[in-house]
Design a protein around this motif. Structure first.
Motif, PDB file in Angstrom:
ATOM      1  N   GLU A 128       7.133  -1.635   7.271  1.00 33.56           N
ATOM      2  CA  GLU A 128       7.095  -0.266   6.741  1.00 33.56           C
ATOM      3  C   GLU A 128       8.374  -0.050   5.942  1.00 33.56           C
ATOM      4  OE1 GLU A 128       6.310   2.727   9.609  1.00 33.56           O
ATOM      5  OE2 GLU A 128       4.277   1.968   9.972  1.00 33.56           O
ATOM      6  N   ILE A 129       8.224   0.533   4.763  1.00 34.58           N
ATOM      7  CA  ILE A 129       9.404   0.756   3.919  1.00 34.58           C
ATOM      8  C   ILE A 129       9.421   2.207   3.447  1.00 34.58           C
ATOM      9  CG2 ILE A 129       9.582  -1.646   3.125  1.00 34.58           C
ATOM     10  CD1 ILE A 129       8.271  -0.680   0.483  1.00 34.58           C
ATOM     11  N   PRO A 130      10.607   2.729   3.099  1.00 32.25           N
ATOM     12  CA  PRO A 130      10.673   4.100   2.582  1.00 32.25           C
ATOM     13  C   PRO A 130       9.973   4.213   1.226  1.00 32.25           C
ATOM     14  CG  PRO A 130      12.876   3.130   2.771  1.00 32.25           C
ATOM     15  CD  PRO A 130      11.906   2.082   3.176  1.00 32.25           C
ATOM     16  N   GLN A 156     -17.252  -7.709   9.116  1.00 29.18           N
ATOM     17  CA  GLN A 156     -16.125  -6.814   9.348  1.00 29.18           C
ATOM     18  C   GLN A 156     -15.205  -6.845   8.136  1.00 29.18           C
ATOM     19  OE1 GLN A 156     -13.632  -7.717  12.761  1.00 29.18           O
ATOM     20  NE2 GLN A 156     -14.309  -9.821  12.843  1.00 29.18           N
ATOM     21  N   PHE A 157     -14.596  -5.695   7.911  1.00 30.36           N
ATOM     22  CA  PHE A 157     -13.669  -5.579   6.792  1.00 30.36           C
ATOM     23  C   PHE A 157     -12.317  -5.198   7.363  1.00 30.36           C
ATOM     24  CE2 PHE A 157     -11.552  -2.657   3.777  1.00 30.36           C
ATOM     25  CZ  PHE A 157     -11.340  -3.548   2.746  1.00 30.36           C
ATOM     26  N   LYS A 158     -11.349  -6.057   7.119  1.00 30.33           N
ATOM     27  CA  LYS A 158     -10.005  -5.748   7.614  1.00 30.33           C
ATOM     28  C   LYS A 158      -9.041  -5.766   6.447  1.00 30.33           C
ATOM     29  CE  LYS A 158     -10.423  -7.265  12.383  1.00 30.33           C
ATOM     30  NZ  LYS A 158      -9.994  -6.042  13.070  1.00 30.33           N
ATOM     31  N   ILE A 159      -7.940  -5.065   6.678  1.00 23.65           N
ATOM     32  CA  ILE A 159      -6.983  -4.989   5.594  1.00 23.65           C
ATOM     33  C   ILE A 159      -5.584  -5.300   6.119  1.00 23.65           C
ATOM     34  CG2 ILE A 159      -6.771  -2.476   5.877  1.00 23.65           C
ATOM     35  CD1 ILE A 159      -6.793  -3.482   2.453  1.00 23.65           C
ATOM     36  N   GLY A 160      -4.875  -6.130   5.353  1.00 26.14           N
ATOM     37  CA  GLY A 160      -3.501  -6.458   5.725  1.00 26.14           C
ATOM     38  C   GLY A 160      -2.600  -6.228   4.519  1.00 26.14           C
ATOM     39  N   THR A 161      -1.463  -5.623   4.750  1.00 25.59           N
ATOM     40  CA  THR A 161      -0.524  -5.422   3.642  1.00 25.59           C
ATOM     41  C   THR A 161       0.868  -5.841   4.078  1.00 25.59           C
ATOM     42  OG1 THR A 161       0.371  -3.852   2.026  1.00 25.59           O
ATOM     43  CG2 THR A 161      -0.058  -2.966   4.207  1.00 25.59           C
ATOM     44  N   LEU A 162       1.561  -6.502   3.186  1.00 20.60           N
ATOM     45  CA  LEU A 162       2.923  -6.911   3.542  1.00 20.60           C
ATOM     46  C   LEU A 162       3.830  -5.697   3.636  1.00 20.60           C
ATOM     47  CD1 LEU A 162       5.060  -9.016   4.108  1.00 20.60           C
ATOM     48  CD2 LEU A 162       5.324  -9.351   1.649  1.00 20.60           C
ATOM     49  N   PHE A 163       3.755  -4.814   2.627  1.00 20.94           N
ATOM     50  CA  PHE A 163       4.612  -3.616   2.638  1.00 20.94           C
ATOM     51  C   PHE A 163       3.746  -2.379   2.714  1.00 20.94           C
ATOM     52  CE2 PHE A 163       7.040  -6.718   0.004  1.00 20.94           C
ATOM     53  CZ  PHE A 163       8.047  -6.943   0.928  1.00 20.94           C
ATOM     54  N   PHE A 164       4.216  -1.415   3.454  1.00 17.65           N
ATOM     55  CA  PHE A 164       3.472  -0.166   3.618  1.00 17.65           C
ATOM     56  C   PHE A 164       4.465   0.993   3.542  1.00 17.65           C
ATOM     57  CE2 PHE A 164       1.632   3.021   6.728  1.00 17.65           C
ATOM     58  CZ  PHE A 164       0.685   3.512   5.842  1.00 17.65           C
ATOM     59  N   LYS A 165       4.078   2.009   2.731  1.00 15.92           N
ATOM     60  CA  LYS A 165       4.936   3.193   2.593  1.00 15.92           C
ATOM     61  C   LYS A 165       4.283   4.372   3.320  1.00 15.92           C
ATOM     62  CE  LYS A 165       6.837   2.236  -2.005  1.00 15.92           C
ATOM     63  NZ  LYS A 165       6.860   2.729  -3.393  1.00 15.92           N
ATOM     64  N   ILE A 168       0.868  -1.185   0.000  1.00 11.61           N
ATOM     65  CA  ILE A 168       0.000   0.000   0.000  1.00 11.61           C
ATOM     66  C   ILE A 168       0.895   1.223   0.000  1.00 11.61           C
ATOM     67  CG2 ILE A 168      -1.681   1.366   1.315  1.00 11.61           C
ATOM     68  CD1 ILE A 168      -2.931  -1.209   2.280  1.00 11.61           C
ATOM     69  N   ASP A 169       0.738   2.050  -1.023  1.00 10.59           N
ATOM     70  CA  ASP A 169       1.497   3.314  -0.996  1.00 10.59           C
ATOM     71  C   ASP A 169       0.569   4.506  -0.824  1.00 10.59           C
ATOM     72  OD1 ASP A 169       0.842   3.257  -3.780  1.00 10.59           O
ATOM     73  OD2 ASP A 169       2.867   2.656  -4.306  1.00 10.59           O
ATOM     74  N   THR A 170       0.007   5.064  -1.896  1.00  9.40           N
ATOM     75  CA  THR A 170      -0.850   6.240  -1.689  1.00  9.40           C
ATOM     76  C   THR A 170      -2.140   5.875  -0.953  1.00  9.40           C
ATOM     77  OG1 THR A 170      -1.967   5.874  -3.779  1.00  9.40           O
ATOM     78  CG2 THR A 170      -0.065   7.359  -3.804  1.00  9.40           C
ATOM     79  N   GLY A 171      -2.607   4.633  -1.137  1.00  4.57           N
ATOM     80  CA  GLY A 171      -3.860   4.223  -0.494  1.00  4.57           C
ATOM     81  C   GLY A 171      -5.059   4.376  -1.411  1.00  4.57           C
TER      82      GLY A 171
END
Ligand code: AMP
Length: 370
Positions: free
Chosen positions: A150-152, A125-134, A105-108
């Motif tokens: 979390e990554i740059p 319920q709605f949940k969200i999981g992301t491996l990488f997040f900026k 997920i970057d800008t979203g």
């Protein structure tokens, strides 16, 4: 450093397979704790998620269902322009616990769309999981329930993520190879000490030293076609034609795709060479970090070269008129490069008179500030 090439760009290893697997395992554990009683439906957003999804599923310990979807853009007639449409969801998800899994997920913006779509479907319920997040790129308010890492805000590829469809099959994650590379041009007249200093700097900064003069002499010694051609110019103290030199230089860079950076010694020597170097490096996502000139007086240089000629046997170092011709070539064709690099704010000059260590010290002081 591990570097790979995809299409026209170089990428360096950024996140190892072990680090990724650790993050995936942690996410699976967190979700297992929260969702044990739920029998959730995990929904993967293709294509990028496929690898993460498979590894995650192997680590999720409780009963669950799964599905994959794609978000396709189509150009609607509405003024909002790009509208996202969901394809592939076949299950009835009303009243269910849905966990959407994303690779990144970057800008979203995608998350925004997903939120709207799933809320409209009346899930429990709605949940969200992301491996990488900026976090630096994220512009939305939604809380992201599970984050692996979390990554740059840098472009990454591998582990399902692609650069123009390549790289998805890599088990680890790579980043564009532009940063932290030191590419130096050592500049100065013949005899200024470029080769001597390059030998120290290449060790100190772990760089590949490319001396065009050395490459020509190697070819001359081995009697290659290039050597035969170059010899006719070098023996007189003239420059070898640009096209030949530029091609040779590029071939030398290509031999060292894993380099941390380069010291260009004796190249570029003409404006055409400098321009060719800039555009070639740009095509590799590389740039010149700085051009450093070693300054010394002509008369001192002539003395040095004549001394060197006695030891090295180089014909172009043994005859003062040839040396003066090389200086003329420098003044006419190479000196204009000072302006060229000054205009890019990349020109530095150091005093080339002193002991070898003193001069290495002066050069290092400039390099450490680049
Ligand atoms: P050097 O060892 O750098 O002094 O180079 C010796 C000779 O090789 C020069 O005098 C030129 O004849 C040739 N040479 C080296 N580099 C270049 C270049 N960048 N462009 C044209 N000729 C070069």
């Amino acid at each position: 450093m591990q570097v790979i090439k995809l299409h026209d760009k170089y990428f360096k290893k950024f996140i190892s397979e072990a680090q990724i697997q650790e993050a995936v395992a942690r996410m699976a554990t967190e979700m297992a704790v929260d969702l044990k009683e739920e029998q959730p439906i995990f929904i993967g957003i293709l294509n990028g998620v496929f690898m993460f999804f498979a590894d995650f599923m192997k680590k999720y310990p409780y009963p669950c269902e799964m599905s994959f979807i794609k978000l396709a853009s189509y150009h609607g007639t509405s003024s909002s322009g790009n509208i996202k449409e969901l394809i592939g969801l076949s299950q009835d998800i009303e009243g269910r616990t849905v966990v959407v899994l994303e690779d990144i997920i970057d800008t979203g913006n995608t998350l925004d769309e997903l939120h709207k779509i799933f809320t409209a479907k009346k899930v429990k319920q709605f949940k969200i999981g992301t491996l990488f997040f900026k976090p630096e790129a994220y512009t939305k308010q939604y809380n992201i329930d599970y984050i692996g890492m979390e990554i740059p805000n840098e472009f990454i590829v591998g582990y399902g993520l692609d650069y123009d469809e390549l790289g998805r099959n890599l088990p680890e994650v790579y980043q564009l190879h532009t940063h932290n590379m030191i590419n130096l041009i050592l500049f100065g007249k013949p005899g200024a000490g470029k080769g001597t200093q390059a030998n120290f700097l290449k060790e100190k900064y772990n760089l590949v030293h490319i001396s065009t003069g050395d490459v020509f002499r190697y070819n001359i010694k081995n009697g290659t076609d290039l050597g035969v051609l170059a010899k006719s110019y070098i023996d007189k103290g003239d420059l070898v034609p640009d096209e030949v030199t530029i091609n040779m230089l590029q071939a030398e860079v290509e031999k060292n795709t894993e380099a941390n950076g380069f010291i260009f010694d004796g190249f570029p020597r003409t404006t055409a060479q400098a321009e060719a170097l800039d555009s070639y490096l740009a095509s590799k996502n590389m740039i010149i970090s700085g051009t450093i000139a070693l300054e010394a007086d002509d008369e001192i240089l002539i003395k040095r070269l004549l001394e060197r000629g006695k030891v090295s046997g180089r014909a172009d170092d043994q005859d003062e008129s040839k040396i003066r011709n090389r200086f003329d070539e420098y003044n006419q064709k190479t000196a204009p490069l000072i302006n060229y690099y000054e205009n890019q704010n990349k020109f530095y000059s150091v005093n080339g008179i002193g002991t070898i260590e003193e001069i290495t010290g002066r050069l290092s002081a400039v390099i450490d500030e680049l």
